[in-house]
Design a protein around this motif. Structure first.
Motif, short mmCIF file in Angstrom:
data_model
loop_
_atom_site.label_atom_id
_atom_site.label_comp_id
_atom_site.label_asym_id
_atom_site.label_seq_id
_atom_site.Cartn_x
_atom_site.Cartn_y
_atom_site.Cartn_z
N THR A 3 0.87 -1.17 0.00
CA THR A 3 0.00 0.00 0.00
C THR A 3 0.90 1.22 0.00
O THR A 3 1.76 1.36 0.88
N LEU A 4 0.72 2.07 -0.99
CA LEU A 4 1.57 3.24 -1.15
C LEU A 4 0.98 4.44 -0.42
O LEU A 4 -0.22 4.52 -0.19
N ALA A 5 1.85 5.38 -0.09
CA ALA A 5 1.41 6.62 0.57
C ALA A 5 0.69 7.54 -0.41
O ALA A 5 -0.12 8.38 0.00
N ALA A 6 0.97 7.39 -1.70
CA ALA A 6 0.35 8.24 -2.74
C ALA A 6 0.11 7.35 -3.97
O ALA A 6 0.69 6.27 -4.06
N PRO A 7 -0.69 7.80 -4.90
CA PRO A 7 -0.93 6.99 -6.10
C PRO A 7 0.37 6.63 -6.81
O PRO A 7 1.32 7.42 -6.85
N ALA A 8 0.40 5.44 -7.37
CA ALA A 8 1.59 4.93 -8.06
C ALA A 8 1.95 5.81 -9.26
O ALA A 8 1.08 6.28 -9.97
N ARG A 9 3.25 6.02 -9.44
CA ARG A 9 3.74 6.76 -10.60
C ARG A 9 3.94 5.83 -11.79
O ARG A 9 3.95 6.27 -12.93
N ALA A 10 4.15 4.53 -11.52
CA ALA A 10 4.35 3.54 -12.58
C ALA A 10 3.46 2.34 -12.30
O ALA A 10 3.24 1.98 -11.15
N ASP A 11 2.96 1.73 -13.35
CA ASP A 11 2.06 0.60 -13.15
C ASP A 11 2.80 -0.73 -13.09
O ASP A 11 2.21 -1.76 -12.79
N ALA B 195 12.25 -1.95 -4.12
CA ALA B 195 12.08 -1.67 -5.54
C ALA B 195 10.77 -0.92 -5.80
O ALA B 195 10.75 0.04 -6.56
N VAL B 196 9.70 -1.36 -5.14
CA VAL B 196 8.41 -0.68 -5.29
C VAL B 196 8.53 0.76 -4.79
O VAL B 196 8.07 1.70 -5.44
N ALA B 197 9.16 0.94 -3.63
CA ALA B 197 9.32 2.28 -3.05
C ALA B 197 10.19 3.18 -3.94
O ALA B 197 9.91 4.37 -4.09
N ALA B 198 11.23 2.62 -4.53
CA ALA B 198 12.13 3.42 -5.36
C ALA B 198 11.41 3.97 -6.59
O ALA B 198 11.69 5.09 -7.02
N GLY C 128 7.45 5.62 -4.65
CA GLY C 128 7.41 6.42 -3.42
C GLY C 128 7.13 5.59 -2.18
O GLY C 128 7.07 4.37 -2.22
N ARG C 129 6.96 6.29 -1.08
CA ARG C 129 6.84 5.66 0.24
C ARG C 129 5.78 4.56 0.28
O ARG C 129 4.67 4.71 -0.20
N VAL C 130 6.17 3.42 0.89
CA VAL C 130 5.28 2.29 1.10
C VAL C 130 4.79 2.34 2.55
O VAL C 130 5.60 2.37 3.48
N ARG D 202 13.41 -0.05 6.57
CA ARG D 202 14.41 -0.51 5.60
C ARG D 202 13.91 -0.36 4.18
O ARG D 202 14.66 0.04 3.27
N CYS D 203 12.66 -0.69 3.96
CA CYS D 203 12.05 -0.58 2.63
C CYS D 203 12.10 0.85 2.11
O CYS D 203 12.41 1.08 0.94
N ASN D 204 11.78 1.80 2.95
CA ASN D 204 11.65 3.20 2.55
C ASN D 204 12.93 4.01 2.75
O ASN D 204 12.91 5.24 2.59
N ARG D 205 14.02 3.39 3.06
CA ARG D 205 15.24 4.12 3.45
C ARG D 205 15.76 5.07 2.38
O ARG D 205 16.43 6.04 2.69
N HIS D 206 15.47 4.81 1.10
CA HIS D 206 15.99 5.68 0.04
C HIS D 206 14.94 6.66 -0.49
O HIS D 206 15.24 7.45 -1.39
N VAL D 207 13.75 6.60 0.07
CA VAL D 207 12.67 7.48 -0.40
C VAL D 207 12.83 8.85 0.25
O VAL D 207 12.97 8.95 1.46
N LYS D 208 12.79 9.87 -0.58
CA LYS D 208 12.86 11.23 -0.03
C LYS D 208 11.49 11.66 0.41
O LYS D 208 10.50 11.45 -0.29
N SER D 209 11.41 12.28 1.56
CA SER D 209 10.10 12.69 2.11
C SER D 209 9.43 13.75 1.28
O SER D 209 9.96 14.53 0.63
#
Length: 103
Positions: free
Chosen positions: A30-38, A71-74, A77-79, A96-103
């Motif tokens: 479940t993403l924090a915002a709508p997916a950018r890629a399908d 990979a999904v988060a990259a 966005g945030r999971v 750990r999953c979201n560690r590279h996602v910028k807020s």
């Protein structure tokens, strides 16, 4: 003795190769915002996303599941939630999953 050595080598090879043949299991995110890629390709499977939800497969191993989540988060966005095989990630795994996602 030679047969024992060959059998031992065979057993060791089977143990080492076993993770490569592990069956994939279903997962969801479940993403924090709508997916950018399908579509997201992780090292262990392909994830399909629509809206704020993604589904796909990965291996049962925790490292593989975190890699799929990362990979999904990259890409999208945030999971906020991630589960594999009916087992949900806790706070530490999501971090750990979201560690590279910028807020």
């Amino acid at each position: 003795m030679q047969n024992f050595k060959l059998a031992l080598i065979g057993v060791i090879a089977a143990i080492v190769a076993a993770p490569a043949f592990a069956a994939p299991i279903d997962g969801s995110a479940t993403l924090a915002a709508p997916a950018r890629a399908d579509r997201v390709v992780s090292e262990n499977g392909i994830w399909h996303c629509a809206g704020d939800s993604c589904t796909g497969t990965t291996l049962a191993a925790t490292g593989a599941a975190v890699a799929a989540c990362t990979a999904v988060a990259a890409v999208n966005g945030r999971v906020n939630a991630f589960a594999v095989g009916g087992i949900s990630f806790g706070e530490a795994e999501l971090k750990r999953c979201n560690r590279h996602v910028k807020s």
